[in-house]
Design a protein around this motif. Structure first.
Motif, PDB file in Angstrom:
ATOM      1  N   PRO A 168       0.797  -1.222   0.000  1.00 16.83           N
ATOM      2  CA  PRO A 168       0.000   0.000   0.000  1.00 16.83           C
ATOM      3  C   PRO A 168       0.837   1.283   0.000  1.00 16.83           C
ATOM      4  CG  PRO A 168       0.154  -0.862   2.216  1.00 16.83           C
ATOM      5  CD  PRO A 168       0.891  -1.842   1.344  1.00 16.83           C
ATOM      6  N   ALA A 190      -8.323  -5.433  -1.407  1.00 15.45           N
ATOM      7  CA  ALA A 190      -7.696  -6.096  -0.271  1.00 15.45           C
ATOM      8  C   ALA A 190      -8.210  -7.539  -0.214  1.00 15.45           C
ATOM      9  CB  ALA A 190      -8.041  -5.352   1.009  1.00 15.45           C
ATOM     10  N   PRO A 315     -10.301  11.815  -2.475  1.00 14.42           N
ATOM     11  CA  PRO A 315      -9.701  10.709  -1.723  1.00 14.42           C
ATOM     12  C   PRO A 315      -9.750  11.003  -0.221  1.00 14.42           C
ATOM     13  CG  PRO A 315      -8.316  11.324  -3.585  1.00 14.42           C
ATOM     14  CD  PRO A 315      -9.409  12.353  -3.516  1.00 14.42           C
TER      15      PRO A 315
HETATM   16  N1  LIG Z   1      -0.326  -1.986   6.384  1.00 20.86           N
HETATM   17  C1  LIG Z   1      -0.448  -2.787   5.380  1.00 20.86           C
HETATM   18  O1  LIG Z   1       0.403  -3.623   5.168  1.00 20.86           O
HETATM   19  C2  LIG Z   1      -1.627  -2.668   4.433  1.00 20.86           C
HETATM   20  C3  LIG Z   1      -1.680  -3.460   3.270  1.00 20.86           C
HETATM   21  C4  LIG Z   1      -2.754  -3.278   2.399  1.00 20.86           C
HETATM   22  C5  LIG Z   1      -3.761  -2.365   2.687  1.00 20.86           C
HETATM   23  N2  LIG Z   1      -3.676  -1.647   3.836  1.00 20.86           N
HETATM   24  C6  LIG Z   1      -4.725  -0.695   4.200  1.00 20.86           C
HETATM   25  O2  LIG Z   1      -5.988  -1.198   3.832  1.00 20.86           O
HETATM   26  C7  LIG Z   1      -6.892  -0.116   3.665  1.00 20.86           C
HETATM   27  C8  LIG Z   1      -7.783  -0.392   2.490  1.00 20.86           C
HETATM   28  O3  LIG Z   1      -7.053  -0.275   1.265  1.00 20.86           O
HETATM   29  P1  LIG Z   1      -7.879  -0.362  -0.124  1.00 20.86           P
HETATM   30  O4  LIG Z   1      -6.912  -0.336  -1.241  1.00 20.86           O
HETATM   31  O5  LIG Z   1      -8.838  -1.513  -0.032  1.00 20.86           O
HETATM   32  O6  LIG Z   1      -8.707   1.005  -0.050  1.00 20.86           O
HETATM   33  P2  LIG Z   1      -9.995   1.447  -0.896  1.00 20.86           P
HETATM   34  O7  LIG Z   1     -10.008   0.739  -2.206  1.00 20.86           O
HETATM   35  O8  LIG Z   1     -11.195   1.340  -0.029  1.00 20.86           O
HETATM   36  O9  LIG Z   1      -9.702   3.015  -1.126  1.00 20.86           O
HETATM   37  C9  LIG Z   1      -8.588   3.438  -1.878  1.00 20.86           C
HETATM   38  C10 LIG Z   1      -8.615   4.955  -2.010  1.00 20.86           C
HETATM   39  O10 LIG Z   1      -9.700   5.332  -2.853  1.00 20.86           O
HETATM   40  C11 LIG Z   1     -10.480   6.324  -2.227  1.00 20.86           C
HETATM   41  N3  LIG Z   1     -11.876   6.114  -2.631  1.00 20.86           N
HETATM   42  C12 LIG Z   1     -12.621   5.010  -2.420  1.00 20.86           C
HETATM   43  N4  LIG Z   1     -13.846   5.186  -2.962  1.00 20.86           N
HETATM   44  C13 LIG Z   1     -13.856   6.422  -3.507  1.00 20.86           C
HETATM   45  C14 LIG Z   1     -14.816   7.200  -4.220  1.00 20.86           C
HETATM   46  N5  LIG Z   1     -16.047   6.738  -4.467  1.00 20.86           N
HETATM   47  N6  LIG Z   1     -14.469   8.427  -4.636  1.00 20.86           N
HETATM   48  C15 LIG Z   1     -13.225   8.924  -4.394  1.00 20.86           C
HETATM   49  N7  LIG Z   1     -12.268   8.246  -3.732  1.00 20.86           N
HETATM   50  C16 LIG Z   1     -12.587   7.009  -3.298  1.00 20.86           C
HETATM   51  C17 LIG Z   1     -10.311   6.133  -0.739  1.00 20.86           C
HETATM   52  O11 LIG Z   1     -10.553   7.346  -0.036  1.00 20.86           O
HETATM   53  C18 LIG Z   1      -8.850   5.717  -0.679  1.00 20.86           C
HETATM   54  O12 LIG Z   1      -8.004   6.842  -0.654  1.00 20.86           O
HETATM   55  C19 LIG Z   1      -6.010   1.135   3.586  1.00 20.86           C
HETATM   56  O13 LIG Z   1      -6.118   1.865   4.793  1.00 20.86           O
HETATM   57  C20 LIG Z   1      -4.586   0.598   3.450  1.00 20.86           C
HETATM   58  O14 LIG Z   1      -3.593   1.409   4.047  1.00 20.86           O
HETATM   59  C21 LIG Z   1      -2.632  -1.761   4.701  1.00 20.86           C
END
Ligand SMILES: NC(=O)c1ccc[n+]([C@@H]2O[C@H](COP(=O)([O-])OP(=O)(O)OC[C@H]3O[C@@H](n4cnc5c(N)ncnc54)[C@H](O)[C@@H]3O)[C@@H](O)[C@H]2O)c1
Length: 350
Positions: A168, A190, A315
């Motif tokens: 990420p 995820a 975002p």
């Molecule tokens: N620490 C780790 O190793 C690890 C590994 C993988 C993921 N994660 C975490 O998992 C969480 C989920 O990740 P993800 O990729 O599933 O996120 P996600 O797909 O839910 O969101 C990705 C981004 O898209 C934006 N977004 C989502 N829907 C939107 C919309 N309709 N309009 C505009 N923007 C929009 C969100 O605000 C975010 O910034 C995150 O907090 C990430 O840091 C952590």
């Protein structure tokens, strides 16, 4: 207690209850009161923002790490290499958020002096929801970039084996009416979302994953045996490669299949993290920069919406909307998980 759509019974709890229980679980396993409070805050914030896969569901695994000794409850992160605007931090096998807090404070301090700074971190476990840290930097008027490499589960573009992590990346930019914070894994989704689809007995959309023979699949069980796919094809694959190198290799940590510390918690972490901070005032008039941030927000929001779309989000805004709802209505959590956490907390008291 409420029935949920994902095949599991859910209970809605107040964030404060979840905080109290989670702090007790960590406190009872040797984590200092201040560190237990901070780690709990990072996890409960993930639940509040709708990222349940990175919230308190992680606690039982982290307990395994603490009890096996793979995670050091009393870590003392230390700077092992340093320049005016860069540092390498050894996390002393600590809980990821505890070490990430140290790195965030250090990178902010260095960026305020040098205009731009970087801190690499090694030997720290999973740092959970990345957006927490750039948001801390944005609250101080700094642009923050944080990335982490993770255990393999994603196929390379054109490949079929689990070679890369979900790797990420989060970028936060300060704004007068709140920061803009992007936080994304570089896989299409995820892994937790595929597990949830399996529990609901639902098909997943095409393009999320492949089975163990590399065939596109909509069956979540087959997808879990196979591999996740990078987001946006070759572009997400390229981003994932760069996160593996900038977070993993640069910190002296592992890359690709040798990465540990985000899923299995009974082994020492080999993953790495990178924290960058930029002081906008180093190159720009800070007020003019903030004006442009607000101009951008206004222009994006003013776009006409596509059919069926109620509003445009920047975002980070979907998370903040979820947060205010869950602060008011409570956090839905699997009843079994809540009981498990309460048991782990009670063991502490015994
Ligand atoms: N620490 C780790 O190793 C690890 C590994 C993988 C993921 N994660 C975490 O998992 C969480 C989920 O990740 P993800 O990729 O599933 O996120 P996600 O797909 O839910 O969101 C990705 C981004 O898209 C934006 N977004 C989502 N829907 C939107 C919309 N309709 N309009 C505009 N923007 C929009 C969100 O605000 C975010 O910034 C995150 O907090 C990430 O840091 C952590």
């Amino acid at each position: 207690m409420t029935a949920s759509g994902d095949g599991q019974t859910k209970t809605t709890v107040a964030a404060e209850h979840l905080r109290a229980v989670t702090e007790r679980v960590f406190g009872a396993r040797g984590v200092s009161t201040a560190d237990a409070r901070f780690v709990t805050d990072v996890l409960v914030e993930a639940n509040l923002r709708g990222h349940d896969s990175h919230g308190v569901v992680r606690v039982p695994k982290w307990v395994i790490g603490l009890e096996s000794g793979a995670i050091n409850a009393r870590c003392a992160p230390r700077v092992i290499r340093e320049t005016a605007n860069a540092a390498l931090v050894d996390g002393d096998r600590g809980l990821g958020p505890v070490v990430a807090k140290v790195a965030t404070a250090l990178v902010a301090e260095k960026a305020r002096g040098a205009g731009i700074a970087m801190v690499s971190v090694r030997r720290a476990s999973h740092i959970a929801m990345l957006q927490y840290y750039p948001e801390v930097l944005a609250a101080q008027g700094l642009i923050g970039v944080v990335m982490s490499n993770t255990e393999p589960g994603v196929a390379p573009y054109g490949g079929i084996d689990k070679v890369l992590g979900t790797n990420p990346l989060s970028i936060g930019v300060p704004g007068r009416s709140g920061p803009i914070v992007l936080d994304m894994s570089t896989s299409h989704v995820a892994r937790g979302k595929i597990v949830a689809a399996r529990n609901r007995d639902e098909q997943i959309p095409e393009g999320w994953a492949i089975d163990d023979q590399g065939r596109p699949t909509r069956d979540p069980a087959a997808a879990l045996l196979g591999a996740l796919l990078p987001v946006a094809g070759a572009k997400g694959f390229g981003l994932s490669i760069m996160v593996d190198l900038l977070a993993g290799a640069l910190s002296g940590g592992a890359v690709t299949k040798a990465v540990r510390g985000t899923f299995r918690m009974d082994e020492e972490a080999t993953k790495g993290d990178l924290f960058l901070a930029i002081d906008p005032g180093a190159v720009a008039d800070p007020e003019a920069f903030l004006d442009r941030v607000e101009d951008l927000k206004a222009d994006v929001r003013a776009s006409r919406t596509a059919p069926g779309v109620a509003r445009i989000y920047l975002p980070g805004e979907p998370e903040m909307e979820c947060r205010s709802n869950r602060l008011e209505e409570g956090i839905p959590i699997e009843t079994d998980l809540l009981h498990e956490l309460e048991t782990l907390a009670a063991e502490a008291a015994a």
